[in-house]
Motif scaffolding. Structure first.
Motif, PDB file in Angstrom:
ATOM      1  N   TYR A  11      -9.158 -32.010 -61.418  1.00 16.95           N
ATOM      2  CA  TYR A  11      -8.988 -33.359 -60.875  1.00 16.95           C
ATOM      3  C   TYR A  11      -8.560 -34.333 -61.978  1.00 16.95           C
ATOM      4  CZ  TYR A  11     -10.494 -37.958 -59.190  1.00 16.95           C
ATOM      5  OH  TYR A  11     -10.548 -39.284 -58.873  1.00 16.95           O
ATOM      6  N   PHE A  12      -9.217 -34.266 -63.135  1.00 14.41           N
ATOM      7  CA  PHE A  12      -8.858 -35.171 -64.233  1.00 14.41           C
ATOM      8  C   PHE A  12      -7.457 -34.884 -64.766  1.00 14.41           C
ATOM      9  CE2 PHE A  12     -13.220 -36.481 -64.205  1.00 14.41           C
ATOM     10  CZ  PHE A  12     -13.138 -37.808 -64.610  1.00 14.41           C
ATOM     11  N   THR A  13      -7.081 -33.630 -64.832  1.00 16.35           N
ATOM     12  CA  THR A  13      -5.717 -33.284 -65.248  1.00 16.35           C
ATOM     13  C   THR A  13      -4.714 -33.869 -64.265  1.00 16.35           C
ATOM     14  OG1 THR A  13      -6.457 -31.279 -66.357  1.00 16.35           O
ATOM     15  CG2 THR A  13      -4.127 -31.368 -65.721  1.00 16.35           C
ATOM     16  N   ALA A  14      -5.000 -33.756 -62.985  1.00 12.86           N
ATOM     17  CA  ALA A  14      -4.113 -34.314 -61.956  1.00 12.86           C
ATOM     18  C   ALA A  14      -4.036 -35.836 -62.077  1.00 12.86           C
ATOM     19  CB  ALA A  14      -4.594 -33.905 -60.569  1.00 12.86           C
ATOM     20  N   LEU A  15      -5.161 -36.490 -62.357  1.00 19.99           N
ATOM     21  CA  LEU A  15      -5.139 -37.947 -62.570  1.00 19.99           C
ATOM     22  C   LEU A  15      -4.232 -38.309 -63.740  1.00 19.99           C
ATOM     23  CD1 LEU A  15      -8.819 -39.234 -62.223  1.00 19.99           C
ATOM     24  CD2 LEU A  15      -6.866 -39.858 -60.798  1.00 19.99           C
ATOM     25  N   ALA A  16      -4.399 -37.601 -64.846  1.00 26.43           N
ATOM     26  CA  ALA A  16      -3.615 -37.885 -66.055  1.00 26.43           C
ATOM     27  C   ALA A  16      -2.130 -37.653 -65.816  1.00 26.43           C
ATOM     28  CB  ALA A  16      -4.110 -37.029 -67.222  1.00 26.43           C
ATOM     29  N   GLU A  17      -1.796 -36.677 -64.969  1.00 25.24           N
ATOM     30  CA  GLU A  17      -0.392 -36.338 -64.715  1.00 25.24           C
ATOM     31  C   GLU A  17       0.186 -37.052 -63.505  1.00 25.24           C
ATOM     32  OE1 GLU A  17      -0.513 -32.062 -64.433  1.00 25.24           O
ATOM     33  OE2 GLU A  17      -0.778 -31.836 -66.618  1.00 25.24           O
ATOM     34  N   GLY A  18      -0.652 -37.804 -62.777  1.00 23.89           N
ATOM     35  CA  GLY A  18      -0.175 -38.481 -61.576  1.00 23.89           C
ATOM     36  C   GLY A  18       0.153 -37.522 -60.439  1.00 23.89           C
ATOM     37  N   ASP A  19      -0.501 -36.371 -60.404  1.00 27.13           N
ATOM     38  CA  ASP A  19      -0.253 -35.344 -59.396  1.00 27.13           C
ATOM     39  C   ASP A  19      -1.059 -35.665 -58.132  1.00 27.13           C
ATOM     40  OD1 ASP A  19      -0.154 -33.050 -57.822  1.00 27.13           O
ATOM     41  OD2 ASP A  19      -0.541 -31.678 -59.494  1.00 27.13           O
ATOM     42  N   GLN A  20      -0.457 -36.454 -57.248  1.00 27.75           N
ATOM     43  CA  GLN A  20      -1.152 -36.942 -56.062  1.00 27.75           C
ATOM     44  C   GLN A  20      -1.636 -35.828 -55.138  1.00 27.75           C
ATOM     45  OE1 GLN A  20      -2.058 -40.200 -55.511  1.00 27.75           O
ATOM     46  NE2 GLN A  20      -1.349 -40.390 -57.610  1.00 27.75           N
ATOM     47  N   GLN A  21      -0.851 -34.775 -54.981  1.00 23.07           N
ATOM     48  CA  GLN A  21      -1.253 -33.695 -54.075  1.00 23.07           C
ATOM     49  C   GLN A  21      -2.489 -32.971 -54.590  1.00 23.07           C
ATOM     50  OE1 GLN A  21       0.032 -33.099 -50.920  1.00 23.07           O
ATOM     51  NE2 GLN A  21      -1.915 -31.986 -50.871  1.00 23.07           N
ATOM     52  N   THR A  22      -2.536 -32.706 -55.891  1.00 24.27           N
ATOM     53  CA  THR A  22      -3.712 -32.027 -56.448  1.00 24.27           C
ATOM     54  C   THR A  22      -4.926 -32.942 -56.388  1.00 24.27           C
ATOM     55  OG1 THR A  22      -2.343 -30.630 -57.848  1.00 24.27           O
ATOM     56  CG2 THR A  22      -4.650 -30.877 -58.506  1.00 24.27           C
ATOM     57  N   ILE A  23      -4.740 -34.232 -56.654  1.00 23.72           N
ATOM     58  CA  ILE A  23      -5.850 -35.187 -56.532  1.00 23.72           C
ATOM     59  C   ILE A  23      -6.433 -35.093 -55.123  1.00 23.72           C
ATOM     60  CG2 ILE A  23      -6.450 -37.638 -56.412  1.00 23.72           C
ATOM     61  CD1 ILE A  23      -4.318 -38.053 -58.670  1.00 23.72           C
ATOM     62  N   ARG A  24      -5.576 -35.159 -54.122  1.00 24.62           N
ATOM     63  CA  ARG A  24      -6.006 -35.090 -52.723  1.00 24.62           C
ATOM     64  C   ARG A  24      -6.690 -33.751 -52.427  1.00 24.62           C
ATOM     65  NH1 ARG A  24      -5.316 -38.309 -48.612  1.00 24.62           N
ATOM     66  NH2 ARG A  24      -3.893 -39.659 -49.753  1.00 24.62           N
ATOM     67  N   ASP A  25      -6.125 -32.658 -52.950  1.00 28.12           N
ATOM     68  CA  ASP A  25      -6.683 -31.325 -52.702  1.00 28.12           C
ATOM     69  C   ASP A  25      -8.072 -31.145 -53.309  1.00 28.12           C
ATOM     70  OD1 ASP A  25      -4.373 -30.632 -51.342  1.00 28.12           O
ATOM     71  OD2 ASP A  25      -3.539 -29.465 -53.007  1.00 28.12           O
ATOM     72  N   GLY A  47     -14.874 -41.243 -47.462  1.00 27.48           N
ATOM     73  CA  GLY A  47     -13.771 -40.458 -46.914  1.00 27.48           C
ATOM     74  C   GLY A  47     -12.646 -40.314 -47.934  1.00 27.48           C
ATOM     75  N   ARG A  48     -12.003 -39.140 -47.918  1.00 31.09           N
ATOM     76  CA  ARG A  48     -10.942 -38.846 -48.895  1.00 31.09           C
ATOM     77  C   ARG A  48      -9.849 -39.912 -48.896  1.00 31.09           C
ATOM     78  NH1 ARG A  48      -9.104 -33.212 -48.100  1.00 31.09           N
ATOM     79  NH2 ARG A  48      -8.386 -34.036 -46.123  1.00 31.09           N
ATOM     80  N   ASP A  49      -9.428 -40.372 -47.731  1.00 30.70           N
ATOM     81  CA  ASP A  49      -8.361 -41.374 -47.687  1.00 30.70           C
ATOM     82  C   ASP A  49      -8.790 -42.668 -48.366  1.00 30.70           C
ATOM     83  OD1 ASP A  49      -6.698 -39.599 -46.392  1.00 30.70           O
ATOM     84  OD2 ASP A  49      -7.076 -40.432 -44.396  1.00 30.70           O
ATOM     85  N   GLN A  50     -10.045 -43.101 -48.169  1.00 24.25           N
ATOM     86  CA  GLN A  50     -10.528 -44.309 -48.832  1.00 24.25           C
ATOM     87  C   GLN A  50     -10.687 -44.104 -50.337  1.00 24.25           C
ATOM     88  OE1 GLN A  50     -11.319 -47.657 -48.071  1.00 24.25           O
ATOM     89  NE2 GLN A  50      -9.829 -47.031 -46.521  1.00 24.25           N
ATOM     90  N   VAL A  51     -11.118 -42.914 -50.736  1.00 24.69           N
ATOM     91  CA  VAL A  51     -11.246 -42.619 -52.169  1.00 24.69           C
ATOM     92  C   VAL A  51      -9.880 -42.723 -52.844  1.00 24.69           C
ATOM     93  CG1 VAL A  51     -11.724 -40.782 -53.850  1.00 24.69           C
ATOM     94  CG2 VAL A  51     -13.332 -41.210 -51.975  1.00 24.69           C
ATOM     95  N   ILE A  52      -8.864 -42.116 -52.241  1.00 21.20           N
ATOM     96  CA  ILE A  52      -7.551 -42.047 -52.875  1.00 21.20           C
ATOM     97  C   ILE A  52      -6.720 -43.300 -52.614  1.00 21.20           C
ATOM     98  CG2 ILE A  52      -5.356 -40.767 -52.881  1.00 21.20           C
ATOM     99  CD1 ILE A  52      -7.207 -38.244 -52.321  1.00 21.20           C
TER     100      ILE A  52
END
Length: 133
Positions: A11-25, A47-52
């Motif tokens: 999750y943190f790697t996805a945040l750092a890279e801006g990888d929205q799909q992995t963040i959501r996954d 809820g995931r949508d509110q988190v993201i």
């Protein structure tokens, strides 16, 4: 390293890279975030949508996208379904002021998804750097 720790680091790697799909996954559909203080990102996001689309989008909306935005995990440990992560984050606010924060988050992982995060940080610094006029 446990699989729960690996998921949170993913999750943190996805945040750092801006990888929205992995963040959501990484998030469970009913996942939640709690952030203390009296800021635009404070409170409980359910809820995931509110988190993201709520919590994360609101936080990033205060950052200058033309400047470097960084996240670096400095410590991670946990047991069972709980993972504690320390990280540094830095950016320049749309205010033009520098932001550099040391954060701690307690994550709960179940069935391979993040179901909860409680984040602790210097909310006064967040406000001074990113909100205050």
């Amino acid at each position: 390293m446990s699989t729960t720790q690996q998921l949170v680091l993913r999750y943190f790697t996805a945040l750092a890279e801006g990888d929205q799909q992995t963040i959501r996954d990484c998030w469970a559909e009913d996942g939640s975030v709690w952030y203390g203080g009296d800021l635009p990102i404070s409170g409980t996001w359910q809820g995931r949508d509110q988190v993201i689309d709520g919590f994360l989008a609101t936080a990033f909306a205060h950052l200058d996208p033309e400047q470097e935005i960084g996240v670096k995990v400095t410590n991670v440990f946990g047991e069972g379904e709980q993972v504690l992560v320390e990280w540094d984050s830095w950016a320049t606010g749309k205010t033009g002021r520098p932001y550099h924060e040391k954060n701690i988050g307690v994550f709960v992982v179940r069935d391979g998804k993040i179901v909860a995060m409680r984040e602790y940080a210097d909310t006064q610094h967040w406000e001074r750097a990113l909100v205050a006029p």
